[in-house]
Design a protein around this motif. Structure first.
Motif, PDB file in Angstrom:
ATOM      1  N   LEU A 117      -6.550  11.514  -8.065  1.00  0.00           N
ATOM      2  CA  LEU A 117      -6.615  10.751  -6.815  1.00  0.00           C
ATOM      3  C   LEU A 117      -7.856   9.855  -6.774  1.00  0.00           C
ATOM      4  O   LEU A 117      -7.793   8.725  -6.266  1.00  0.00           O
ATOM      5  CB  LEU A 117      -6.591  11.695  -5.615  1.00  0.00           C
ATOM      6  N   GLY A 174      -7.604   5.918  -6.485  1.00  0.00           N
ATOM      7  CA  GLY A 174      -8.248   5.259  -5.351  1.00  0.00           C
ATOM      8  C   GLY A 174      -9.256   4.208  -5.773  1.00  0.00           C
ATOM      9  O   GLY A 174      -9.288   3.104  -5.218  1.00  0.00           O
ATOM     10  N   ALA A 176       1.005   4.112  -2.900  1.00  0.00           N
ATOM     11  CA  ALA A 176       0.761   5.514  -2.548  1.00  0.00           C
ATOM     12  C   ALA A 176       1.931   6.399  -2.971  1.00  0.00           C
ATOM     13  O   ALA A 176       1.720   7.509  -3.482  1.00  0.00           O
ATOM     14  CB  ALA A 176       0.509   5.637  -1.042  1.00  0.00           C
ATOM     15  N   GLY A 181       0.806  -1.215   0.000  1.00  0.00           N
ATOM     16  CA  GLY A 181       0.000   0.000   0.000  1.00  0.00           C
ATOM     17  C   GLY A 181       0.840   1.265   0.000  1.00  0.00           C
ATOM     18  O   GLY A 181       0.537   2.232  -0.703  1.00  0.00           O
ATOM     19  N   GLY A 207       1.697   9.313  -5.749  1.00  0.00           N
ATOM     20  CA  GLY A 207       2.091  10.675  -5.376  1.00  0.00           C
ATOM     21  C   GLY A 207       3.109  11.268  -6.330  1.00  0.00           C
ATOM     22  O   GLY A 207       2.967  12.414  -6.778  1.00  0.00           O
TER      23      GLY A 207
END
Length: 154
Positions: A111, A115, A73, A69, A77
């Motif tokens: 995002l 997600g 991420a 995870g 980013g």
């Protein structure tokens, strides 16, 4: 440890490459057509979501969520920063040329697509029972079932 960051970097570059391709298609194929540009952008977000769904599915089989995870991420980013700040410069635009609303809308859409993609990939993996935790519990149950219970006699 360096292999882990290399894979994360490759994922970030791949996500950024999807954005660059979408920008180039919009620039050279549909210059001035806002409707087509919106469709290409939507397609870009769908592709980013699908890539991240596949990554979550594959990485979730091998490692626990806490391990992969953070990598996903970090990759999202970095790719987001490259997409928002460097992407427009590649085709000759100003990153802030569309105003603050466009700038922040692009961040939120990116995002959201990331997600939703990760969530769908991991939910599918979990629903199929192929995630790391389900497999660990399955191995534990099989191990406990194969050992006969030890009887202590007095």
């Amino acid at each position: 440890m360096s292999e882990r960051w290399r894979v994360t970097g490759v994922l970030a570059v791949a996500l950024f490459a999807v954005n660059v391709v979408a920008r180039l298609v919009t620039r050279f194929g549909f210059d001035g057509d806002d409707t087509a540009a919106d469709r290409v952008s939507l397609g870009m977000f769908v592709v980013i979501g699908l890539v991240l769904a596949a990554v979550a599915f594959v990485w979730g089989r091998r490692r626990p969520v806490a391990a992969w995870g953070a990598d996903v991420a970090a990759a999202v980013g970095v790719a987001l920063l490259l997409t928002v700040l460097v992407g427009p410069l590649l085709i000759g635009d100003n990153p802030f040329g569309g105003g603050a609303g466009t700038f922040f809308a692009q961040i939120w859409l990116y995002l959201a697509a990331a997600g939703v993609g990760v969530l769908l990939g991991y939910l599918l993996l979990t629903a199929l029972g192929l995630d790391h935790r389900s497999q660990s519990l399955k191995r534990y149950a099989e191990l406990r079932a194969t050992k006969p219970r030890r009887v202590v006699r007095r």
